[in-house]
Design a protein around this motif. Structure first.
Motif, short mmCIF file in Angstrom:
data_model
loop_
_atom_site.label_atom_id
_atom_site.label_comp_id
_atom_site.label_asym_id
_atom_site.label_seq_id
_atom_site.Cartn_x
_atom_site.Cartn_y
_atom_site.Cartn_z
N LYS A 29 -5.25 -5.19 -4.68
CA LYS A 29 -5.98 -6.67 -4.54
C LYS A 29 -5.43 -7.88 -5.66
CE LYS A 29 -10.28 -8.94 -5.24
NZ LYS A 29 -9.92 -9.77 -6.36
N GLU A 70 1.02 -1.24 0.05
CA GLU A 70 0.17 -0.22 0.10
C GLU A 70 1.18 1.47 0.44
OE1 GLU A 70 -2.33 -0.52 3.44
OE2 GLU A 70 -3.87 -1.74 2.60
N GLU A 109 -6.62 7.55 -8.51
CA GLU A 109 -7.48 7.44 -7.89
C GLU A 109 -7.96 6.68 -6.68
OE1 GLU A 109 -10.34 9.06 -7.86
OE2 GLU A 109 -9.70 10.50 -9.24
N GLU A 110 -8.49 6.69 -5.17
CA GLU A 110 -8.85 5.15 -4.33
C GLU A 110 -9.08 4.47 -4.77
OE1 GLU A 110 -7.37 4.04 -0.59
OE2 GLU A 110 -6.25 5.93 -1.70
N SER A 111 -9.59 3.82 -5.08
CA SER A 111 -10.58 3.21 -5.82
C SER A 111 -9.78 2.62 -6.79
CB SER A 111 -12.12 3.27 -6.64
OG SER A 111 -11.49 4.21 -8.20
N GLU A 112 -8.82 2.77 -7.69
CA GLU A 112 -7.90 2.05 -8.92
C GLU A 112 -7.00 1.89 -8.16
OE1 GLU A 112 -5.51 3.38 -12.27
OE2 GLU A 112 -6.15 5.06 -11.97
N ARG A 113 -5.98 2.40 -6.68
CA ARG A 113 -5.20 2.27 -6.44
C ARG A 113 -5.19 0.69 -5.54
NH1 ARG A 113 -3.93 6.12 -3.04
NH2 ARG A 113 -2.02 7.02 -4.62
N GLN A 114 -6.73 0.65 -4.85
CA GLN A 114 -7.22 -0.78 -3.55
C GLN A 114 -7.54 -1.66 -5.05
OE1 GLN A 114 -7.64 -1.17 -0.40
NE2 GLN A 114 -7.03 1.09 -0.58
N ALA A 115 -7.99 -1.02 -6.39
CA ALA A 115 -7.71 -2.67 -7.18
C ALA A 115 -7.01 -3.22 -7.43
CB ALA A 115 -8.34 -1.93 -9.00
#
Length: 310
Positions: A82, A62, A73-79
């Motif tokens: 994963k 992370e 983007e936070e959503s892109e980083r979280q994907a």
């Protein structure tokens, strides 16, 4: 340094203290014969399970992504996190593929692009310094590359002699021979003789005489080896980057060989380190979810600067 001796299997490896390694190798061998889609799903499960217990490694992933891509983007980083965790588990299975698959099976799964760059340099009699990055599937990439045209591997003997035997045996399958990573004279000799030498300058090897700080992605001061400059300037070798990319969960890979780095800044180690880091970035961006982000890439800081990790 003393002459490097290839490890051989010894009767002492049958001692109970080596049974865990023998069990691991036996399991890796057997699993390598399973259909690819089963190995893929097992790898995902292993990665997710491991990160459940290795929370510090997940934090490293992370933090590395936050440091390198602050505007993502936070959503892109979280994907991406994963996907990277899934690929971390799959790395064990891809290592088994690299060490145990027969050539025909490797050929069926790997497409090679850019081999003409290697052929042209070899026809000119030039040494080739392959610029690798620590992707999760690097072992499989090295195997596929060596099947096209074998080179010389740079090798760090494992502290466990039993594991070291299997590691060496797996890697030598598609290499002419191996060099201990401390054997600089041997590396110089290989490159001067027109050989192709594997080299991975993308990790943080610590502060020392052969290191400097150079930009890498959004991190302005990443500890970077100047060994690339030393090898190229001392031998006249040509740096040639490549990347191993898994295209999808179908088990198809592309070994992408990029054009030679012809604008390499000679006799300027600091500029060369920054230049090589740009090539490293391009290789990582070819498949960012498949890179070894769990490594504390920015652990070494300039004097007086705080750690970038908790």
């Amino acid at each position: 340094m003393k002459k490097f001796t290839a490890p051989t299997f010894k009767k002492e490896f049958l001692h109970p203290k080596y049974w865990p390694v023998l069990l691991l190798m036996g399991v890796m061998y057997l699993i390598s014969w399973l259909p690819y889609f089963i190995q893929f799903r097992l790898g995902q499960g292993v990665g997710r399970l491991a990160m459940h217990f290795m929370k510090s490694r997940r934090q490293t992933i992370e933090q590395n992504l936050a440091l390198c891509f602050p505007n993502m983007e936070e959503s892109e980083r979280q994907a991406l996190i994963k996907q990277n965790i899934d690929n971390t588990g799959l790395a064990l299975f891809e290592t088994g593929m690299a060490w145990f698959w027969p050539n025909l099976r490797v050929e069926r799964h790997v497409t090679v692009e850019g081999i003409e760059h290697v052929t042209k340099l070899q026809e000119q009699g030039k040494g080739i310094l392959l610029i690798a990055v620590h992707s999760m599937n690097l072992e499989l990439g090295a195997r596929a590359f060596g099947m096209q045209t074998p080179g010389v591997g740079v090798y760090r003997p494992n502290n466990n002699p039993c594991f070291d035997y299997f590691q060496f045996k797996g890697r030598i399958r598609s290499n002419k021979h191996m060099r201990d990573r401390k054997d600089l004279k041997g590396m110089f000799r290989d490159l001067k003789q027109g050989e192709m030498l594997w080299y991975a300058p993308d990790h943080d090897y610590g502060r020392g005489r052969n290191s400097t700080f150079a930009p890498l992605f959004a991190v302005e001061k990443a500890c970077t080896t100047t060994g690339t400059s030393l090898l190229v300037d001392s031998t006249g070798a040509v740096p040639l980057p490549f990347a191993m990319i898994r295209n999808s969960d179908s088990g198809q890979y592309t070994l992408k060989i990029f054009p030679p780095l012809e604008e390499f800044p000679h006799k300027d180690p600091d500029a060369a380190a920054a230049y090589i880091n740009k090539a490293v970035e391009r290789s990582i961006l070819a498949a960012p979810s498949q890179y070894m982000w769990l490594h504390r890439r920015f652990k070494t800081r300039p004097e007086g600067e705080p750690s970038l990790y908790k």
